[in-house]
Design an enzyme around this catalytic site. Structure first.
Site, PDB file in Angstrom:
ATOM      1  NE  ARG A 196      -0.905  25.016 -17.910  1.00 29.80           N
ATOM      2  CZ  ARG A 196      -1.975  25.810 -17.870  1.00 29.80           C
ATOM      3  NH1 ARG A 196      -2.948  25.668 -18.760  1.00 29.80           N
ATOM      4  NH2 ARG A 196      -2.073  26.741 -16.929  1.00 29.80           N
ATOM      5  CE  LYS A 222      -0.875  22.909 -15.010  1.00 29.84           C
ATOM      6  NZ  LYS A 222       0.106  23.553 -14.108  1.00 29.84           N
ATOM      7  CG  HIS A 291       7.209  25.559 -19.608  1.00 30.15           C
ATOM      8  ND1 HIS A 291       5.841  25.487 -19.428  1.00 30.15           N
ATOM      9  CD2 HIS A 291       7.672  26.320 -18.588  1.00 30.15           C
ATOM     10  CE1 HIS A 291       5.502  26.169 -18.348  1.00 30.15           C
ATOM     11  NE2 HIS A 291       6.582  26.681 -17.829  1.00 30.15           N
ATOM     12  NE  ARG A 294       1.915  27.853 -20.083  1.00 25.50           N
ATOM     13  CZ  ARG A 294       0.629  28.166 -20.187  1.00 25.50           C
ATOM     14  NH1 ARG A 294       0.068  28.203 -21.397  1.00 25.50           N
ATOM     15  NH2 ARG A 294      -0.094  28.426 -19.124  1.00 25.50           N
ATOM     16  CG  HIS A 317      -1.468  31.714 -16.120  1.00 26.54           C
ATOM     17  ND1 HIS A 317      -0.946  30.506 -15.747  1.00 26.54           N
ATOM     18  CD2 HIS A 317      -0.565  32.281 -16.956  1.00 26.54           C
ATOM     19  CE1 HIS A 317       0.233  30.345 -16.338  1.00 26.54           C
ATOM     20  NE2 HIS A 317       0.476  31.401 -17.072  1.00 26.54           N
ATOM     21  CE1 TYR A 326       4.256  29.572 -18.152  1.00 25.35           C
ATOM     22  CE2 TYR A 326       3.481  30.375 -16.034  1.00 25.35           C
ATOM     23  CZ  TYR A 326       3.679  29.339 -16.916  1.00 25.35           C
ATOM     24  OH  TYR A 326       3.327  28.069 -16.564  1.00 25.35           O
TER      25      TYR A 326
END
Length: 351
Positions: A196, A222, A291, A294, A317, A326
């Site tokens: 990210r 995250k 993005h 990614r 993830h 994705y």
């Protein structure tokens, strides 16, 4: 790319500026007849003027492709909106440095204005094919303009990586202001590892380590989760070269620094990508966001039959189901899969 065909004799080769002027006359006529409100006409005029500036006034309207329109729409999305300026202090006051990008509603409105222009251009014979039909950028009122297909094809990705590796110092720049090694590393990490953009700009030098001869990047993602991703050898070599010769000498811990020695921001990363994209061979060039890179990483790892759980861990993830968002389709992918069907391969001789 437009289809090859015979150009109709009645096609008018108008420049973007000429087409905008004629379209403006039509809009003003609709105001006089009451078919259009003055306020709406003003919005159309403002958006068309912006379109002219982004497309280039001397560009022939009929030469614009769907990819060109995509680039224009995304350039507008990133264009600072002076009406939504962020709080500014000191030397930023009175400039656009603190201005925010266009709102989602403004992006959607701009796309509608451009679409209306090309719809009229098609009817008037100014273009033989409406490029909006080939544009992949769609308008979402809440999310702004997004490309339907974000991943680069293999050729496009290779073109971007080659352009990054071939970056040369900009003429006239002092040695301490050169950023080509940093810019190449940014593009390669985003395309090959797929972090990210927040993870990339948050990375510190100490997050990269060596274990059993392999260079790893400890990515802080995250929810406080971390993941250790091994870097391919050539990417690790680029990182080492940047740390040795391309990164400013400073106590700042950040991996990516401006030539003044400050940590890069998310917006700086997009500017770097845009600079590298401009150096890609036009036949393989396509605008892309961090993005989108990614998505490119996920798409090509999965298309190459890399284990789904390994791809999930590379991208950070929580579960496999997220990978579906994705994974973009690639041109010719189904044809390649069926040509190399495992049930049709020659059987291996018995040992």
């Amino acid at each position: 790319m437009k289809g090859v065909g015979v150009r109709p004799a009645e096609l008018k080769r108008l420049t973007v500026a000429e087409a905008a002027d004629r379209y403006g006359e039509l809009v003003r006529a609709k105001v006089v007849t009451g078919a259009l409100s003055p306020a709406t006409a003003e919005v159309y005029a403002r958006d068309v003027a912006t379109f002219v500036a982004l497309a280039g006034p001397d560009t022939v309207l009929d030469d614009l492709t769907g990819e060109d329109v995509d680039a224009i729409l995304l350039a507008f999305a990133r264009k600072p909106d002076g009406r939504r300026a962020a709080p500014q202090t000191g030397t930023q006051a009175g400039s656009q440095v603190g201005a925010q990008a266009q709102s989602a509603a403004s992006q959607a409105r701009f796309r509608r204005s451009v679409s209306a222009l090309f719809k009229h251009a098609t009817l008037a014979g100014w273009v033989q094919l409406n490029p909006m039909a080939l544009a992949t950028v769609t308008a979402r009122e809440r999310g702004g303009l997004r490309a339907e297909r974000r991943a680069l094809t293999r050729e496009q990705a290779r073109g971007l990586l080659e352009a990054a590796r071939a970056l040369e110092p900009e003429p006239g720049r002092r040695r301490d202001q050169r950023t080509e090694m940093r810019d190449a590393l940014i593009v390669v990490l985003l395309t090959v590892v797929g972090p990210r953009v927040s993870e990339l700009v948050r990375a510190n030098v100490e997050d990269f380590y060596v274990n059993d001869g392999v260079r790893y990047w400890r990515i802080f993602g995250k929810g406080g989760r971390t993941r250790d991703v091994p870097l391919p050898q050539d990417v690790a070599a680029m990182l080492d070269a940047y740390l040795a010769r391309g990164r400013p000498r400073t106590r700042e811990k950040a991996l990516l620094l401006s030539w003044r020695g400050r940590r890069l921001a998310r917006g700086d990363v997009q500017a770097v990508i845009d600079r590298v994209v401009r150096r890609v061979d036009p036949a393989r060039r396509r605008s892309v966001t961090p993005h989108g890179l990614r998505h490119t990483t996920a798409t090509h790892l999965l298309a190459d039959a890399v284990d789904m759980d390994a791809v999930r861990r590379v991208l950070g993830h929580g579960d496999l189901s997220t990978l579906g968002r994705y994974r973009d389709e690639l041109p010719g992918e189904l044809e390649v899969a069926m040509r190399s069907h495992p049930l049709l391969r020659p059987a291996r001789p018995a040992e």
